[in-house]
Design a protein around this motif. Structure first.
Motif, mmCIF file in Angstrom:
data_model
loop_
_atom_site.group_PDB
_atom_site.id
_atom_site.type_symbol
_atom_site.label_atom_id
_atom_site.label_comp_id
_atom_site.label_asym_id
_atom_site.label_seq_id
_atom_site.Cartn_x
_atom_site.Cartn_y
_atom_site.Cartn_z
ATOM 1 N N THR A 294 17.214 -14.338 7.847
ATOM 2 C CA THR A 294 16.303 -14.333 9.120
ATOM 3 C C THR A 294 17.336 -14.661 10.161
ATOM 4 O O THR A 294 18.489 -15.018 10.222
ATOM 5 C CB THR A 294 15.362 -15.253 8.966
ATOM 6 O OG1 THR A 294 15.680 -16.560 8.785
ATOM 7 C CG2 THR A 294 14.240 -14.920 7.900
ATOM 8 N N ASP B 122 10.388 -14.515 3.917
ATOM 9 C CA ASP B 122 10.370 -14.468 5.330
ATOM 10 C C ASP B 122 11.120 -13.078 5.971
ATOM 11 O O ASP B 122 12.217 -13.233 5.764
ATOM 12 C CB ASP B 122 10.598 -15.707 6.088
ATOM 13 C CG ASP B 122 9.517 -16.937 5.727
ATOM 14 O OD1 ASP B 122 8.513 -16.428 5.168
ATOM 15 O OD2 ASP B 122 10.013 -17.752 5.950
ATOM 16 N N HIS B 123 10.540 -12.661 7.092
ATOM 17 C CA HIS B 123 11.305 -11.785 8.056
ATOM 18 C C HIS B 123 11.146 -12.188 9.274
ATOM 19 O O HIS B 123 10.231 -12.810 9.636
ATOM 20 C CB HIS B 123 10.682 -10.409 7.990
ATOM 21 C CG HIS B 123 11.250 -9.582 6.554
ATOM 22 N ND1 HIS B 123 10.417 -9.974 5.447
ATOM 23 C CD2 HIS B 123 11.964 -8.560 6.501
ATOM 24 C CE1 HIS B 123 11.207 -9.203 4.549
ATOM 25 N NE2 HIS B 123 11.678 -8.164 5.091
ATOM 26 N N SER B 124 12.128 -11.877 10.190
ATOM 27 C CA SER B 124 12.152 -12.177 11.622
ATOM 28 C C SER B 124 11.029 -11.076 12.508
ATOM 29 O O SER B 124 11.005 -9.878 11.649
ATOM 30 C CB SER B 124 13.437 -12.415 12.167
ATOM 31 O OG SER B 124 14.066 -13.343 11.637
ATOM 32 N N TRP B 125 10.579 -11.698 13.270
ATOM 33 C CA TRP B 125 9.889 -10.422 14.162
ATOM 34 C C TRP B 125 9.881 -10.770 15.502
ATOM 35 O O TRP B 125 9.856 -11.855 15.992
ATOM 36 C CB TRP B 125 8.402 -10.351 13.552
ATOM 37 C CG TRP B 125 7.542 -11.200 13.989
ATOM 38 C CD1 TRP B 125 7.297 -12.557 13.426
ATOM 39 C CD2 TRP B 125 6.402 -11.107 14.783
ATOM 40 N NE1 TRP B 125 6.213 -13.107 13.990
ATOM 41 C CE2 TRP B 125 5.552 -12.482 14.875
ATOM 42 C CE3 TRP B 125 6.186 -10.297 15.985
ATOM 43 C CZ2 TRP B 125 4.830 -12.707 15.795
ATOM 44 C CZ3 TRP B 125 5.112 -10.485 16.895
ATOM 45 C CH2 TRP B 125 4.573 -11.620 16.862
ATOM 46 N N ALA C 231 16.107 -3.178 8.826
ATOM 47 C CA ALA C 231 14.604 -3.159 9.172
ATOM 48 C C ALA C 231 14.317 -2.181 8.042
ATOM 49 O O ALA C 231 14.982 -1.394 7.352
ATOM 50 C CB ALA C 231 14.440 -2.601 10.456
ATOM 51 N N HIS C 232 12.790 -2.011 8.050
ATOM 52 C CA HIS C 232 12.011 -1.387 6.955
ATOM 53 C C HIS C 232 11.844 0.078 7.383
ATOM 54 O O HIS C 232 11.244 0.953 6.652
ATOM 55 C CB HIS C 232 11.084 -1.920 6.399
ATOM 56 C CG HIS C 232 10.052 -2.276 7.857
ATOM 57 N ND1 HIS C 232 9.053 -1.303 8.221
ATOM 58 C CD2 HIS C 232 9.901 -3.389 8.377
ATOM 59 C CE1 HIS C 232 8.461 -1.954 9.542
ATOM 60 N NE2 HIS C 232 8.885 -2.861 9.392
ATOM 61 N N THR D 64 4.318 -2.458 6.750
ATOM 62 C CA THR D 64 4.089 -3.874 6.510
ATOM 63 C C THR D 64 2.489 -4.687 6.480
ATOM 64 O O THR D 64 1.703 -3.980 6.745
ATOM 65 C CB THR D 64 4.619 -4.649 7.956
ATOM 66 O OG1 THR D 64 3.779 -4.288 8.974
ATOM 67 C CG2 THR D 64 6.073 -4.073 8.124
ATOM 68 N N GLU E 34 9.885 -6.020 12.573
ATOM 69 C CA GLU E 34 10.201 -6.953 11.711
ATOM 70 C C GLU E 34 11.909 -6.681 11.310
ATOM 71 O O GLU E 34 11.890 -5.366 10.974
ATOM 72 C CB GLU E 34 9.214 -6.887 10.572
ATOM 73 C CG GLU E 34 7.841 -7.482 10.804
ATOM 74 C CD GLU E 34 6.967 -7.513 9.454
ATOM 75 O OE1 GLU E 34 7.625 -7.437 8.336
ATOM 76 O OE2 GLU E 34 5.880 -7.391 9.738
ATOM 77 N N TYR E 35 12.530 -7.620 11.116
ATOM 78 C CA TYR E 35 13.985 -7.473 10.944
ATOM 79 C C TYR E 35 14.491 -8.548 10.070
ATOM 80 O O TYR E 35 13.930 -9.684 10.104
ATOM 81 C CB TYR E 35 14.604 -7.146 12.055
ATOM 82 C CG TYR E 35 14.954 -8.173 12.925
ATOM 83 C CD1 TYR E 35 15.902 -8.646 13.106
ATOM 84 C CD2 TYR E 35 13.797 -8.609 13.761
ATOM 85 C CE1 TYR E 35 16.161 -9.927 13.914
ATOM 86 C CE2 TYR E 35 13.971 -9.565 14.791
ATOM 87 C CZ TYR E 35 15.242 -10.226 14.908
ATOM 88 O OH TYR E 35 15.177 -11.308 15.539
ATOM 89 N N LEU E 36 15.694 -8.273 9.531
ATOM 90 C CA LEU E 36 16.629 -9.268 9.011
ATOM 91 C C LEU E 36 18.164 -8.983 9.458
ATOM 92 O O LEU E 36 18.196 -7.884 9.977
ATOM 93 C CB LEU E 36 16.438 -9.198 7.371
ATOM 94 C CG LEU E 36 15.333 -9.784 6.915
ATOM 95 C CD1 LEU E 36 15.599 -9.336 5.372
ATOM 96 C CD2 LEU E 36 14.953 -11.196 7.037
#
Length: 342
Positions: free
Chosen positions: A69, A83-86, A29-30, A321, A58-60
């Motif tokens: 993702t 893309d990122h998953s969220w 995550a960021h 983000t 938001e994460y990977l």
């Protein structure tokens, strides 16, 4: 079937790996969210993320060093790096305007081939059917194409216009060019090109009312403040989102940034000021509460207010983000534009 899900205020991230072919799986995550290493469970891997500082994550997944993702989560948010998953937590609500009909508008391009900061490119969005010689107020956006694609800026403008919340306006979407960091890191050549070349060129291309409002995100917010600080009469307002207002005491983790000296030098000059220019435009700052930039944004907000700048503030429980910046457009940009364009 292993599926990522929300459990109360926690997020349980799962990764299906029936044969346990992977050897190391974690969540990337960021922002800091604690230990994200996943443990083996029957059929795959799992980690429970607790005490999250955000209302949407938001994460990977990082599987043996490769970012990807989450295959069990259909929610994806696009970005310039893919893309990122969220996943939303119970408190998260998307902006109401996202579900409303928006004027698609019309677009035209403007290029200045040679300036002191190099080539400048802009795309001008206008409400459909309005001729170029009809005067309208103007919003200018740094990182314009990205803020439009990922922050839905012209969709927001179209909805606000269609509902009568804001008057018809034009939006100039500025490209950062091939050397974004150099251009946006408190660069005097760029500030001069923006205020003395691009704004007059926009006024020649389309009729405008009053001084434009400038919006920027991250380093683009720093560049916006720098341009207005050096030429305060050029802008009617500033909307600064998660600005990179680095200082040595608050942001030592950023000291490796290639333009650290330029950024910290400018921020220090702002914080050393005892009085803003009489023409200084009103400023609204927004930030995600989970960002490293949150503290330095609060410091700049407080200092601008102390030297006489009309200053507003907004925040959401998110990180650094594009969705954070989208989610703070209304009501915070809406309120600023209504005040400036009243």
């Amino acid at each position: 079937m292993l599926v990522t899900e929300v459990d109360g205020e926690d997020v349980v991230v799962r990764y299906a790996d029936p044969e346990h072919e992977a050897t190391d799986v974690s969540v990337w995550a960021h922002l800091r969210i604690g230990d994200t290493s996943m443990r083996e469970i029957p059929g795959g891997w799992e980690v429970r993320l607790t005490d999250l500082p955000v209302d949407r994550l938001e994460y990977l997944l990082e599987v043996d060093g490769e970012l990807r993702t989450d295959p069990s989560n259909p929610r994806l948010t696009p970005g310039p790096f893919g893309d990122h998953s969220w996943i939303p937590l119970p408190a998260y609500r998307e902006p109401a305007w996202l579900g409303r009909e928006s004027d698609a508008g019309e677009r035209a391009t403007l290029t200045l081939s040679r300036t002191g900061a190099g080539r400048l490119d802009a795309e001008i969005w206008s409400p459909a059917g309005i001729p170029a010689d009809q005067p309208l107020p103007m919003l200018i956006s740094h990182d314009g194409q990205e803020m439009d694609a990922y922050g839905r800026l012209t969709a927001y403008a179209g909805v606000m216009i269609a509902g009568g919340t804001l008057p018809p306006m034009r939006v100039a979407l500025l490209s950062p060019g091939p050397r974004r960091n150099k251009r946006y890191a408190a660069n005097p050549a760029y500030a001069r090109a923006l205020t003395s070349r691009l704004i007059p060129a926009l006024s020649e291309a389309v009729a405008k009312v009053g001084r434009p409002v400038l919006i920027g995100q991250s380093l683009g917010a720093l560049a916006a403040l720098h341009a207005a600080w050096t030429s305060p009469a050029s802008f009617g307002g500033l909307f600064l989102q998660s600005g990179s207002f680095f200082t040595a005491d608050l942001d030592p983790q950023e000291s490796g940034f290639e333009y650290w000296r330029e950024v910290t030098g400018f921020v220090a000059s702002v914080r050393a000021a005892t009085q803003a220019a009489p023409e200084a435009p009103p400023v609204t700052l927004t930030c995600g509460t989970a960002e490293e930039n949150h503290t330095n944004n609060l410091a700049v907000r407080d200092h601008l207010a102390s030297v006489g700048v009309e200053t507003g503030w907004g925040e959401v429980r998110d990180g650094h983000t594009w969705t954070c910046w989208r989610d703070t457009l209304d009501p915070h940009l809406t309120d600023l534009l209504r005040r400036v364009w009243a």
